[in-house]
Design a protein around this motif. Structure first.
Motif, PDB file in Angstrom:
ATOM      1  N   GLY A 167       8.199   5.433  -0.846  1.00 44.20           N
ATOM      2  CA  GLY A 167       7.491   6.648  -0.466  1.00 44.20           C
ATOM      3  C   GLY A 167       6.262   6.903  -1.324  1.00 44.20           C
ATOM      4  O   GLY A 167       5.191   7.253  -0.808  1.00 44.20           O
ATOM      5  N   ILE A 168       6.375   6.724  -2.637  1.00 40.46           N
ATOM      6  CA  ILE A 168       5.240   6.931  -3.540  1.00 40.46           C
ATOM      7  C   ILE A 168       4.144   5.904  -3.275  1.00 40.46           C
ATOM      8  O   ILE A 168       2.954   6.237  -3.248  1.00 40.46           O
ATOM      9  CB  ILE A 168       5.698   6.864  -5.017  1.00 40.46           C
ATOM     10  N   GLN A 169       4.525   4.646  -3.072  1.00 45.95           N
ATOM     11  CA  GLN A 169       3.533   3.612  -2.777  1.00 45.95           C
ATOM     12  C   GLN A 169       2.777   3.922  -1.496  1.00 45.95           C
ATOM     13  O   GLN A 169       1.551   3.774  -1.432  1.00 45.95           O
ATOM     14  CB  GLN A 169       4.214   2.248  -2.666  1.00 45.95           C
ATOM     15  N   TYR A 170       3.505   4.360  -0.478  1.00 49.12           N
ATOM     16  CA  TYR A 170       2.853   4.685   0.792  1.00 49.12           C
ATOM     17  C   TYR A 170       1.885   5.861   0.630  1.00 49.12           C
ATOM     18  O   TYR A 170       0.771   5.839   1.143  1.00 49.12           O
ATOM     19  CB  TYR A 170       3.905   5.017   1.849  1.00 49.12           C
ATOM     20  N   ALA A 171       2.333   6.901  -0.075  1.00 49.52           N
ATOM     21  CA  ALA A 171       1.485   8.073  -0.270  1.00 49.52           C
ATOM     22  C   ALA A 171       0.210   7.719  -1.031  1.00 49.52           C
ATOM     23  O   ALA A 171      -0.855   8.302  -0.796  1.00 49.52           O
ATOM     24  CB  ALA A 171       2.265   9.160  -1.021  1.00 49.52           C
ATOM     25  N   ALA A 172       0.303   6.748  -1.924  1.00 51.59           N
ATOM     26  CA  ALA A 172      -0.861   6.350  -2.720  1.00 51.59           C
ATOM     27  C   ALA A 172      -1.787   5.383  -1.979  1.00 51.59           C
ATOM     28  O   ALA A 172      -2.917   5.148  -2.416  1.00 51.59           O
ATOM     29  CB  ALA A 172      -0.404   5.707  -4.027  1.00 51.59           C
ATOM     30  N   GLY A 173      -1.302   4.821  -0.860  1.00 52.56           N
ATOM     31  CA  GLY A 173      -2.179   3.943  -0.086  1.00 52.56           C
ATOM     32  C   GLY A 173      -1.572   2.634   0.337  1.00 52.56           C
ATOM     33  O   GLY A 173      -2.271   1.774   0.876  1.00 52.56           O
ATOM     34  N   GLY A 174      -0.301   2.426   0.126  1.00 55.59           N
ATOM     35  CA  GLY A 174       0.340   1.171   0.511  1.00 55.59           C
ATOM     36  C   GLY A 174       0.844   0.416  -0.700  1.00 55.59           C
ATOM     37  O   GLY A 174       0.644   0.832  -1.844  1.00 55.59           O
ATOM     38  N   VAL A 175       1.519  -0.707  -0.457  1.00 54.52           N
ATOM     39  CA  VAL A 175       1.997  -1.535  -1.562  1.00 54.52           C
ATOM     40  C   VAL A 175       0.790  -2.039  -2.347  1.00 54.52           C
ATOM     41  O   VAL A 175      -0.123  -2.618  -1.764  1.00 54.52           O
ATOM     42  CB  VAL A 175       2.825  -2.721  -1.032  1.00 54.52           C
ATOM     43  N   GLY A 184      -4.125   5.212  -4.698  1.00 55.29           N
ATOM     44  CA  GLY A 184      -3.889   6.372  -5.550  1.00 55.29           C
ATOM     45  C   GLY A 184      -5.027   7.362  -5.582  1.00 55.29           C
ATOM     46  O   GLY A 184      -5.021   8.274  -6.416  1.00 55.29           O
ATOM     47  N   SER A 185      -5.986   7.239  -4.663  1.00 53.85           N
ATOM     48  CA  SER A 185      -7.144   8.143  -4.677  1.00 53.85           C
ATOM     49  C   SER A 185      -6.746   9.551  -4.242  1.00 53.85           C
ATOM     50  O   SER A 185      -5.682   9.766  -3.647  1.00 53.85           O
ATOM     51  CB  SER A 185      -8.241   7.619  -3.747  1.00 53.85           C
ATOM     52  N   ILE A 187      -8.023  11.398  -1.871  1.00 52.72           N
ATOM     53  CA  ILE A 187      -7.943  11.559  -0.416  1.00 52.72           C
ATOM     54  C   ILE A 187      -6.602  11.029   0.114  1.00 52.72           C
ATOM     55  O   ILE A 187      -6.010  11.598   1.028  1.00 52.72           O
ATOM     56  CB  ILE A 187      -9.141  10.873   0.284  1.00 52.72           C
ATOM     57  N   ASN A 188      -6.118   9.944  -0.487  1.00 50.86           N
ATOM     58  CA  ASN A 188      -4.824   9.412  -0.070  1.00 50.86           C
ATOM     59  C   ASN A 188      -3.711  10.420  -0.337  1.00 50.86           C
ATOM     60  O   ASN A 188      -2.867  10.690   0.524  1.00 50.86           O
ATOM     61  CB  ASN A 188      -4.516   8.107  -0.810  1.00 50.86           C
ATOM     62  N   TRP A 189      -3.729  10.962  -1.539  1.00 50.97           N
ATOM     63  CA  TRP A 189      -2.689  11.925  -1.896  1.00 50.97           C
ATOM     64  C   TRP A 189      -2.844  13.234  -1.122  1.00 50.97           C
ATOM     65  O   TRP A 189      -1.856  13.918  -0.839  1.00 50.97           O
ATOM     66  CB  TRP A 189      -2.707  12.183  -3.401  1.00 50.97           C
ATOM     67  N   THR A 190      -4.064  13.592  -0.751  1.00 44.96           N
ATOM     68  CA  THR A 190      -4.267  14.797   0.047  1.00 44.96           C
ATOM     69  C   THR A 190      -3.577  14.675   1.397  1.00 44.96           C
ATOM     70  O   THR A 190      -2.911  15.607   1.859  1.00 44.96           O
ATOM     71  CB  THR A 190      -5.771  15.060   0.250  1.00 44.96           C
ATOM     72  N   MET A 191      -3.730  13.520   2.037  1.00 48.54           N
ATOM     73  CA  MET A 191      -3.066  13.294   3.330  1.00 48.54           C
ATOM     74  C   MET A 191      -1.557  13.409   3.193  1.00 48.54           C
ATOM     75  O   MET A 191      -0.879  14.019   4.030  1.00 48.54           O
ATOM     76  CB  MET A 191      -3.459  11.921   3.892  1.00 48.54           C
ATOM     77  N   ALA A 192      -1.005  12.809   2.145  1.00 46.59           N
ATOM     78  CA  ALA A 192       0.446  12.841   1.941  1.00 46.59           C
ATOM     79  C   ALA A 192       0.935  14.251   1.623  1.00 46.59           C
ATOM     80  O   ALA A 192       1.961  14.706   2.160  1.00 46.59           O
ATOM     81  CB  ALA A 192       0.836  11.884   0.816  1.00 46.59           C
TER      82      ALA A 192
END
Length: 474
Positions: A167-175, A184-185, A187-192
């Motif tokens: 889940g954390i990897q996906y929220a940060a942008g994938g594996v 980990g940007s 914008i990535n975390w904003t979407m999550a």
């Protein structure tokens, strides 16, 4: 609270009662909405782990669309086996089947980075595991003594802990190894985080359908936000076929010792989970205990549904606990309502464009949803552990099982000298933890139960069943 406009209290408790279609259809769709996200998520995770789930330009990307499609189709088929029955298979109760999270930690090591070719080994494990699960129906009642809440709660907790990293990897942008440079940007975390906050808001401040479908609505809101900022690629939706049938042996079948052992062992956990769900449905919906025939039929259906899924390229099926809670909430025990939901799932599974839309969800948006879902899996395990009497014996069993299981999962290199088959099974975390807990629970003397706990808990002695004292106002 039961809705008396649907039927009399006696009718609502009867699995064979059919409400008016004007009521039955929305209730069936409600069951689909409650399980939809959880049902398709495992396919996305496994495809991503194999290396063909990310990036619409990948030549293997259509395979993920197919697996999502089959997740819906065979969840519907397995649900029909439960509600309508197929010989001795099926509880003839309103049980909703869907793709199981429990097997994900076993499946990821089998396919990690190996591409579509690894799917044949996976399907071999699904088929054999499903057949083994069917056999469990013959004696499931006689092995429950070996799986008390200490064991089942530990295993479910381990499943959640094994998945939170995903889940954390996906929220940060994938594996990270195959993800985007902006891993980990902000914008990535904003979407999550949008998904997480919307889900929490609806779960705690909404009622009815809005609360039941909180994760699904959270993903939709996150998807809309991602679309607005240009993070959604809909190219595959246009290229997807409007209609397609399941393809037998789509990924092929290959039998691996590691896969077969792993799937068969996890079938024990899945079978016990199903027994609990059947009991929950009969208690919550009809106010009675489940019969042996219902429990056996449900277990048979679990196994048959899983074996059939593997033949067509889908993942293991199991009963879905969130729908058990939905039955208790609506008070409608009708199996025909769930049958209607199953038909909707089958129809959705025949339309690849639906799978293409689901596959267009940005990985960061999906990450927000799975953080909530996987956290809830771990929470469910901890809730099961609250029924354990935390004496010294049980604390030692839990401590050793958790330490070795979680430790080997976090540091798989510690077993680098073992044969590959044993290494895959041992580093899953769940299997060694379950095996150790079962064995210790069977061989350690009960006399330890009456002894003090201070020497192993640093003075934090338990307060009886459920451990810590509870505040009556909480």
């Amino acid at each position: 609270m039961a809705n008396t406009s649907i039927g009399t209290p006696e009718q609502l408790r009867d699995p064979n009662y059919t409400p008016p279609l004007s009521k039955a259809v929305p209730l069936g769709i409600q069951h689909v909405l409650a399980m939809f996200v959880s049902n398709v998520t495992p396919a996305i995770i496994i495809c991503g782990a194999a290396g063909f789930g990310f990036g619409s330009n990948s030549p293997d990307f259509p395979q993920m669309i197919y697996m999502i499609q089959m997740s819906m189709f065979f969840a519907g088929v397995a649900t029909l086996i439960q509600t309508i029955g197929l010989g001795p298979a099926g509880a003839r109760l309103p049980i909703v089947q869907g793709t199981s999270f429990a097997f994900i930690p076993i499946m990821i090591p089998l396919v990690a980075g190996k591409g579509v070719d690894a799917m044949a080994v996976l399907m071999g494990g699904v088929i054999v595991g499903g057949l083994f699960h069917t056999i469990l129906g013959l004696f499931i009642g006689r092995i429950r003594f070996a799986l008390p809440p200490l064991v089942t709660g530990l295993v479910v907790t381990m499943i959640g802990l094994a998945l939170v990293k995903v889940g954390i990897q996906y929220a940060a942008g994938g594996v990270p190894a195959i993800g985007k440079p902006e891993y980990g940007s902000l914008i990535n975390w904003t979407m999550a985080l949008i998904v997480i906050f919307v889900t929490l808001g609806l779960k705690f401040y909404a009622r009815g359908m809005l609360s039941v479908s909180a994760v699904l609505i959270g993903l939709i809101v996150g998807y809309i936000f991602a679309f607005v900022i240009g993070e959604v690629n809909l190219g595959n939706v246009g290229r997807a076929a409007p209609f397609a049938l399941p393809n037998p042996l789509h990924f092929g079948v290959e039998f691996s010792v590691a896969a077969i052992i792993g799937f068969c062992l996890m079938s024990f956990v899945s079978a016990v989970e199903t027994v609990g769900d059947v009991s929950g449905i009969t208690k919550g919906g009809a106010g009675r205990e489940a019969t042996d025939k219902e429990i056996e039929g449900a277990t048979y259906a679990d196994g048959i549904g899983t074996a059939i899924s593997g033949l067509f390229g889908a993942l293991p099926n199991t009963s879905f606990s969130q729908n058990v809670g939905l039955i208790a909430m609506t008070g409608v025990m009708s199996r025909h309502v769930v049958t209607i939901g199953a038909i909707f799932l089958i129809l959705a599974g025949l339309i690849p464009k639906i799978g293409a839309i689901i596959s267009s969800i940005p990985i960061e948006v999906l990450g927000g949803g799975v953080i909530v879902m996987f956290g809830m899996v771990a929470s469910a395990g901890i809730s099961m552990l609250s029924d354990v009497d935390w004496n010294r014996r049980n604390m030692v069993i839990f401590a050793i099982s958790l330490s070795l299981g979680l430790g080997l999962q976090l540091e798989p290199g510690a077993l680098q000298h073992l044969p590959s088959t044993i290494k895959v099974l041992a580093t899953s975390g769940i299997l060694p933890a379950a095996a150790i807990a079962i064995v210790l629970n069977l061989i350690l003397p009960e006399e330890l139960s009456d002894e003090a706990t201070e020497e192993v808990s640093g003075g934090m002695a338990g307060h009886g069943k459920g451990s810590l004292q509870k505040d009556d106002h909480v």
